[in-house]
Scaffold this motif. Structure first.
Motif, PDB file in Angstrom:
ATOM      1  N   ASP A   1      26.176  -6.418 -23.278  1.00 41.30           N
ATOM      2  CA  ASP A   1      27.113  -5.465 -23.987  1.00 41.30           C
ATOM      3  C   ASP A   1      26.618  -4.323 -24.123  1.00 41.30           C
ATOM      4  N   LYS A   2      24.973  -4.058 -24.252  1.00 37.08           N
ATOM      5  CA  LYS A   2      24.590  -2.596 -24.601  1.00 37.08           C
ATOM      6  C   LYS A   2      24.634  -2.123 -23.287  1.00 37.08           C
ATOM      7  N   GLU A   3      24.278  -2.363 -22.290  1.00 42.28           N
ATOM      8  CA  GLU A   3      24.431  -2.147 -20.600  1.00 42.28           C
ATOM      9  C   GLU A   3      25.725  -1.764 -20.441  1.00 42.28           C
ATOM     10  N   LEU A   4      26.644  -2.478 -20.740  1.00 41.67           N
ATOM     11  CA  LEU A   4      28.028  -2.049 -20.323  1.00 41.67           C
ATOM     12  C   LEU A   4      28.428  -0.833 -21.363  1.00 41.67           C
ATOM     13  N   GLU A   5      28.142  -1.055 -22.511  1.00 42.89           N
ATOM     14  CA  GLU A   5      28.177   0.363 -23.408  1.00 42.89           C
ATOM     15  C   GLU A   5      27.661   1.446 -22.791  1.00 42.89           C
ATOM     16  N   LYS A   6      26.545   1.335 -22.376  1.00 45.85           N
ATOM     17  CA  LYS A   6      25.623   2.546 -21.950  1.00 45.85           C
ATOM     18  C   LYS A   6      26.462   3.181 -20.598  1.00 45.85           C
ATOM     19  N   ARG A   7      27.129   2.292 -19.720  1.00 49.94           N
ATOM     20  CA  ARG A   7      27.677   2.809 -18.836  1.00 49.94           C
ATOM     21  C   ARG A   7      29.007   3.170 -18.778  1.00 49.94           C
ATOM     22  N   GLY A   8      29.705   3.155 -20.038  1.00 49.70           N
ATOM     23  CA  GLY A   8      30.733   3.605 -20.381  1.00 49.70           C
ATOM     24  C   GLY A   8      32.061   2.627 -20.135  1.00 49.70           C
ATOM     25  N   HIS A   9      31.923   1.462 -20.135  1.00 49.45           N
ATOM     26  CA  HIS A   9      32.852   0.408 -19.529  1.00 49.45           C
ATOM     27  C   HIS A   9      33.752  -0.107 -20.745  1.00 49.45           C
ATOM     28  N   ALA A  10      35.078  -0.475 -20.441  1.00 46.90           N
ATOM     29  CA  ALA A  10      35.938  -0.889 -21.474  1.00 46.90           C
ATOM     30  C   ALA A  10      35.681  -2.236 -21.188  1.00 46.90           C
ATOM     31  N   PHE A  11      35.344  -2.856 -22.571  1.00 49.18           N
ATOM     32  CA  PHE A  11      35.313  -4.660 -22.343  1.00 49.18           C
ATOM     33  C   PHE A  11      35.264  -5.042 -23.662  1.00 49.18           C
ATOM     34  N   VAL A  12      35.589  -6.363 -23.593  1.00 46.60           N
ATOM     35  CA  VAL A  12      35.701  -7.311 -24.708  1.00 46.60           C
ATOM     36  C   VAL A  12      34.803  -8.485 -24.388  1.00 46.60           C
ATOM     37  N   ARG A  13      34.267  -8.977 -25.360  1.00 46.98           N
ATOM     38  CA  ARG A  13      33.544 -10.225 -25.318  1.00 46.98           C
ATOM     39  C   ARG A  13      33.602 -11.101 -26.597  1.00 46.98           C
ATOM     40  N   TYR A  14      33.907 -12.730 -26.205  1.00 50.51           N
ATOM     41  CA  TYR A  14      34.052 -13.454 -27.016  1.00 50.51           C
ATOM     42  C   TYR A  14      33.001 -14.621 -26.717  1.00 50.51           C
ATOM     43  N   ALA A  15      32.080 -14.724 -27.496  1.00 51.02           N
ATOM     44  CA  ALA A  15      31.118 -15.759 -27.285  1.00 51.02           C
ATOM     45  C   ALA A  15      30.531 -15.481 -25.655  1.00 51.02           C
ATOM     46  N   ASP A  16      30.720 -16.433 -24.577  1.00 52.81           N
ATOM     47  CA  ASP A  16      30.174 -16.432 -23.401  1.00 52.81           C
ATOM     48  C   ASP A  16      31.031 -15.774 -22.247  1.00 52.81           C
ATOM     49  N   ASP A  17      32.379 -15.734 -22.978  1.00 50.07           N
ATOM     50  CA  ASP A  17      33.357 -15.003 -21.906  1.00 50.07           C
ATOM     51  C   ASP A  17      33.563 -13.396 -22.024  1.00 50.07           C
ATOM     52  N   CYS A  18      33.483 -12.731 -20.964  1.00 47.19           N
ATOM     53  CA  CYS A  18      33.409 -11.392 -20.954  1.00 47.19           C
ATOM     54  C   CYS A  18      34.686 -10.671 -20.059  1.00 47.19           C
ATOM     55  N   ASN A  19      35.369  -9.808 -20.625  1.00 46.37           N
ATOM     56  CA  ASN A  19      36.402  -9.146 -19.798  1.00 46.37           C
ATOM     57  C   ASN A  19      36.160  -7.715 -19.595  1.00 46.37           C
ATOM     58  N   VAL A  20      36.011  -7.268 -18.372  1.00 43.24           N
ATOM     59  CA  VAL A  20      35.875  -5.858 -18.298  1.00 43.24           C
ATOM     60  C   VAL A  20      37.014  -5.101 -17.686  1.00 43.24           C
ATOM     61  N   TYR A  21      37.549  -4.273 -18.110  1.00 45.50           N
ATOM     62  CA  TYR A  21      39.059  -3.481 -17.639  1.00 45.50           C
ATOM     63  C   TYR A  21      38.616  -2.435 -16.938  1.00 45.50           C
TER      64      TYR A  21
END
Length: 457
Positions: free
Chosen positions: A253-273
């Motif tokens: 999550d932190k790496e996706l945030e650092k790169r400015g990605h739009a995403f949602v994660r629920y437990a082990d499932d992750c969607n990046v838009y």
């Protein structure tokens, strides 16, 4: 993205899945703990276990475990028997915990069916171990949760699946029409203990707590009389598992945030838009690297780069309404699962009274309706209402069996002589007849009296 294990175990389905198996369910947020924070626990290395074993915290843990109920572990002890057991043995147990001598019991393997026909493996701790884990959770969650990503929604206080769905909808409406939908392969069975414990040790200075968590991770599993040692994984079924999963995956999550990605994660499932498939390919490559660093693997058969409207998220999918507005609906797979469950409850060979069928149906539909209330599809809900009533009318015809009984009962319910005779003359054609003249004998008010909730607004 799969709902399995997060809700409608689902049922109540849900918030997908785990809800019938212990303190780590799917549609209720039983893992919630107080939200007061204590800062970085690593800077103050003493007293964490004492806080977990404090009287007030233990009372709250006992209340939570009893509320969540759940099946017994390998020792057969029920939730109702736990208070008396604690009265008799807690002093000794507390000494063992403080001295670092306590050894958790093995977990009991329990398998539940998945919507794809497979089986999901759960590890059910004893009631006593669920109580101790819950006590630990209540002091650990306030330490870790405030530092988690704002885009992490699974099993966290004040957050739920609906929040993830609404946020994903915003991303799509904003023009990010491509989704990188990632599912991890057997995540809860593949968690690397050393990697996870390394992350915990950076924030927890009380070695007794770390040792206890490690022992819970390594507790063996009992299945069909055979014991299996565990060197990886954190089985679903105990209160600590969801928090430990979030601790491990927070790095992604932190790496996706650092790169400015739009995403949602629920437990082990992750969607990046993202806005293009090329961007999606770059993100997928990044995620492979990040998960490999955690010694996890992406399930390639369930993961994809696709238009967001072609994928599902926690039982929902999205569609483009007139005016370029993105709206929500029940995903096809979730709808099929719901129909299968209703068919099972209302099967005409069940040998149950209408009151029994109505009670089971009410229990299921109340939770289903609450979870899918975000769907912008009133016509679908109306059709489902009609279909459910159709099935219930067919049960009545099956119960009455003979044409003379059908005629008498329909006349008693106000159907005309001609109408009752027409239905009775074809009494064995339960499904066809239950959609025609019989409707007048069973109006909406009848089903309201049975307590069948209407899905349509």
């Amino acid at each position: 993205m799969s709902l399995e294990g997060k809700w409608p175990q689902m049922t109540r389905q849900l918030e997908l899945a785990l809800e019938k198996t212990g303190e780590a369910p799917t549609v209720q947020r039983s893992e919630e703990a107080p939200t007061a924070t204590h800062g970085d626990e690593r800077s103050g290395t003493s007293g964490l276990l004492e806080r977990a074993l404090g009287r007030e915290n233990l009372q709250a843990a006992l209340k939570r475990v009893r509320k969540n109920k759940g099946s017994p572990g390998i020792d057969g002890m029920t939730v109702d028997a736990l208070p008396e057991h604690l009265k008799a043995h807690w002093s000794e147990l507390r000494e063992q915990l403080l001295a670092g001598a306590y050894r958790p019991s093995m977990v009991k393997e329990q398998r539940i069916p998945k919507s794809n026909g497979g089986m999901r493996k759960l590890g059910i701790p004893t009631v006593l171990d669920r109580f101790i884990q819950q006590a630990l959770l209540q002091v650990l969650q306030p330490i870790f949760d405030p530092t988690f990503s704002e885009r992490s929604y699974g099993f966290r206080p004040g957050r739920r699946a609906h929040d993830a769905v609404v946020q994903a909808q915003r991303f799509i409406q904003d023009g990010r029409r491509i989704v990188v939908d990632v599912d991890l392969e057997q995540f809860f069975d593949r968690v690397n203990h050393d990697v996870l414990m390394g992350k915990l040790a950076k924030r927890i200075g009380d070695r007794r707590v770390l040792r206890l968590i490690r022992r819970y991770l390594e507790a063996g599993m009992l299945a069909n009389g055979l014991t299996t040692e565990r060197h990886e994984g954190t089985p679903q079924g105990g209160p600590l598992s969801p928090l430990l999963a979030n601790v491990l995956l927070d790095e992604v999550d932190k790496e996706l945030e650092k790169r400015g990605h739009a995403f949602v994660r629920y437990a082990d499932d992750c969607n990046v838009y993202v806005r293009s498939k090329r961007a999606g390919e770059r993100v997928m490559g990044l995620l492979r690297q990040l998960y490999m660093r955690l010694k996890l693997r992406i399930n390639e058969s369930k993961s994809a780069i696709d238009f967001a409207t072609n994928r599902k998220l926690l039982g929902y999918s999205f569609w483009n309404a007139p005016g370029k507005t993105v709206k929500r609906r029940v995903a096809k797979k979730a709808l099929e699962t719901m129909r299968e469950q209703v068919r099972f409850i209302t099967k005409r060979t069940g040998g149950q009274s209408m009151e029994q069928v109505a009670a089971k149906l009410r229990s299921y539909l109340v939770g289903w309706k609450e979870y899918f209330r975000l769907a912008d599809t009133p016509n679908l809900f109306k059709e489902l209402d009609q279909w459910i009533r159709h099935r219930l009318r067919a049960i009545h015809l099956k119960h009455w069996k003979r044409g003379t009984t059908i005629f008498r009962e329909l006349r008693a319910r106000g159907l005309s002589v001609t109408g009752a005779a027409k239905v009775a003359s074809n009494g064995r054609r339960w499904w066809r007849n239950s959609a025609l003249l019989i409707n007048a004998a069973f109006p909406l008010s009848y089903f309201d009296q049975l307590g069948i909730p209407r899905l349509a607004p």
